[in-house]
Design a protein around this motif. Structure first.
Motif, PDB file in Angstrom:
ATOM      1  N   ASP B  32       0.831  -1.202   0.000  1.00  0.00           N
ATOM      2  CA  ASP B  32       0.000   0.000   0.000  1.00  0.00           C
ATOM      3  C   ASP B  32       0.868   1.256   0.000  1.00  0.00           C
ATOM      4  N   MET B  33       2.163   1.075   0.226  1.00  0.00           N
ATOM      5  CA  MET B  33       3.074   2.214   0.253  1.00  0.00           C
ATOM      6  C   MET B  33       3.818   2.310  -1.072  1.00  0.00           C
ATOM      7  N   MET B  34       3.549   3.355  -1.814  1.00  0.00           N
ATOM      8  CA  MET B  34       4.171   3.483  -3.125  1.00  0.00           C
ATOM      9  C   MET B  34       5.675   3.717  -3.016  1.00  0.00           C
ATOM     10  N   SER B  35       6.107   4.380  -1.946  1.00  0.00           N
ATOM     11  CA  SER B  35       7.549   4.583  -1.750  1.00  0.00           C
ATOM     12  C   SER B  35       8.264   3.241  -1.621  1.00  0.00           C
ATOM     13  N   LEU B  38       8.606   1.744  -5.043  1.00  0.00           N
ATOM     14  CA  LEU B  38       9.699   2.411  -5.766  1.00  0.00           C
ATOM     15  C   LEU B  38      11.064   1.993  -5.230  1.00  0.00           C
ATOM     16  N   LEU B  51      -4.368   0.503  -1.988  1.00  0.00           N
ATOM     17  CA  LEU B  51      -4.392   1.952  -2.201  1.00  0.00           C
ATOM     18  C   LEU B  51      -5.069   2.239  -3.533  1.00  0.00           C
ATOM     19  N   ASN B  53      -5.566   5.436  -5.674  1.00  0.00           N
ATOM     20  CA  ASN B  53      -5.491   6.817  -6.148  1.00  0.00           C
ATOM     21  C   ASN B  53      -4.572   6.868  -7.378  1.00  0.00           C
ATOM     22  N   PRO B  54      -4.568   7.995  -8.097  1.00  0.00           N
ATOM     23  CA  PRO B  54      -3.819   8.039  -9.369  1.00  0.00           C
ATOM     24  C   PRO B  54      -2.335   7.733  -9.229  1.00  0.00           C
ATOM     25  N   GLN B  55      -1.778   7.952  -8.038  1.00  0.00           N
ATOM     26  CA  GLN B  55      -0.346   7.710  -7.878  1.00  0.00           C
ATOM     27  C   GLN B  55       0.000   6.222  -7.895  1.00  0.00           C
ATOM     28  N   ARG B  58       0.614   5.919 -11.544  1.00  0.00           N
ATOM     29  CA  ARG B  58       1.887   6.582 -11.877  1.00  0.00           C
ATOM     30  C   ARG B  58       3.066   5.724 -11.424  1.00  0.00           C
ATOM     31  N   THR B  59       2.961   5.203 -10.199  1.00  0.00           N
ATOM     32  CA  THR B  59       4.045   4.369  -9.669  1.00  0.00           C
ATOM     33  C   THR B  59       4.222   3.131 -10.536  1.00  0.00           C
ATOM     34  N   ASP B  61       3.516   2.807 -13.608  1.00  0.00           N
ATOM     35  CA  ASP B  61       4.106   3.207 -14.883  1.00  0.00           C
ATOM     36  C   ASP B  61       5.617   3.415 -14.750  1.00  0.00           C
ATOM     37  N   MET B  62       6.025   4.076 -13.672  1.00  0.00           N
ATOM     38  CA  MET B  62       7.457   4.323 -13.470  1.00  0.00           C
ATOM     39  C   MET B  62       8.223   3.002 -13.358  1.00  0.00           C
ATOM     40  N   MET B  63       7.551   1.983 -12.798  1.00  0.00           N
ATOM     41  CA  MET B  63       8.223   0.706 -12.573  1.00  0.00           C
ATOM     42  C   MET B  63       7.962  -0.306 -13.697  1.00  0.00           C
ATOM     43  N   ASP B  79      -9.839   9.208 -12.963  1.00  0.00           N
ATOM     44  CA  ASP B  79      -8.468   9.653 -13.229  1.00  0.00           C
ATOM     45  C   ASP B  79      -7.534   8.453 -13.392  1.00  0.00           C
TER      46      ASP B  79
END
Lengths: 141, 118
Positions: B32-35, B38, B51, B53-55, B58-59, B61-63, B79
């Motif tokens: 649940d923790m995007m950090s 990452l 979790l 939400n849009p992040q 995003r997370t 996608d980054m990964m 969103d």
């Protein structure tokens, strides 16, 4: 050093939905330039963490990106509250994030350590009450 | 494991990626923790998270994560769906809790992929 491809982004401090948009643009640009996936991953993580930090801690800021043949230089500037103890802020697990931010999935105290971990050069300058500038370099070799 | 098999195993609803059923996913992570995603995730193709939400998108996608499984019946926001569609990321949602969703997928062969991963 070869000519750089210069990109600048305004990072909004009050739009959590758009947070990450600048990192996304940089990632797309690097892909288009044919940069290796392993380097793109490092850049994406470091810049995204920085962008999120600016949104949740500093009310937004500016991302200045220069892409060279052999590296990328990312400068993240904000006029937020600044960081009183940089060494402490770089400690894994240390965070000043509120519960509200943790509810959004961030604030685990991994942001700055991640940025340092995934970059080849990392420099953080901060003045309390004035803001923070982070400079990160990722080499493409 | 194909995405369509994951949908079936988790009795999940597909919110995005209806046409990606044949996509092969070979490993997964859950947080649940995007950090943490990452920080620790290596090459996982699927993210299981409570979790919503849009992040999360995003997370992912980054990964380079290709599929998000929302647990506890979470419904993605518009969103999230919009960003996921742009990025070609599938979003499915299951009523399973995170531990159970992980257990079901692991038991059926979807590995963690790396000892160090979360």
């Amino acid at each position: 050093m070869s000519d750089a491809l210069h990109l600048e982004f305004e990072v909004s401090g009050n739009n959590f939905v758009s947070a990450g948009g600048a990192s996304d643009e940089v990632k797309k640009t690097l892909k288009m330039l044919g940069i290796g996936a392993q380097y793109i991953r490092k850049v994406a993580i470091a810049m995204y963490e920085g962008e999120i930090n600016m949104v949740i801690h500093a009310g937004g800021g500016r991302a200045i990106v220069d892409i060279y043949r052999e590296k990328i230089v990312i400068v993240l500037k904000d006029q937020g509250p600044g960081i009183p103890d940089i060494d402490l802020a770089l400690t894994e697990g240390y965070s000043t994030a509120t519960d509200n931010i943790r509810d959004l999935g961030f604030g685990a105290g991994m942001g700055l350590p991640n940025m340092k971990k995934y970059t080849d050069e990392f420099n953080l300058e901060s003045e309390v009450g004035k803001g923070t500038t982070v400079t990160m370099v990722v080499n493409f070799f | 494991m194909k995405l369509k098999n994951i949908v079936e195993l988790l009795n999940a609803k597909v919110y995005c990626g209806e046409d990606q059923g044949d996509m092969e996913l070979i490993s997964a992570c859950a947080s649940d923790m995007m950090s943490d995603v990452l920080a620790f995730v290596k090459d996982q193709a699927l993210l299981i998270s409570g979790l919503c939400n849009p992040q999360v998108v995003r997370t992912a996608d980054m990964m380079d994560i290709k599929c998000i499984v929302l647990v506890r019946g979470k419904v993605p926001t518009q969103d999230m769906i919009m960003i996921a569609k742009q990025k070609g990321i599938a979003i499915i949602s299951s009523d399973y809790r995170m531990y159970s969703a992980c257990g079901v997928l692991y038991k059926n062969g979807l590995i963690a992929g790396d000892q160090e991963t979360i």
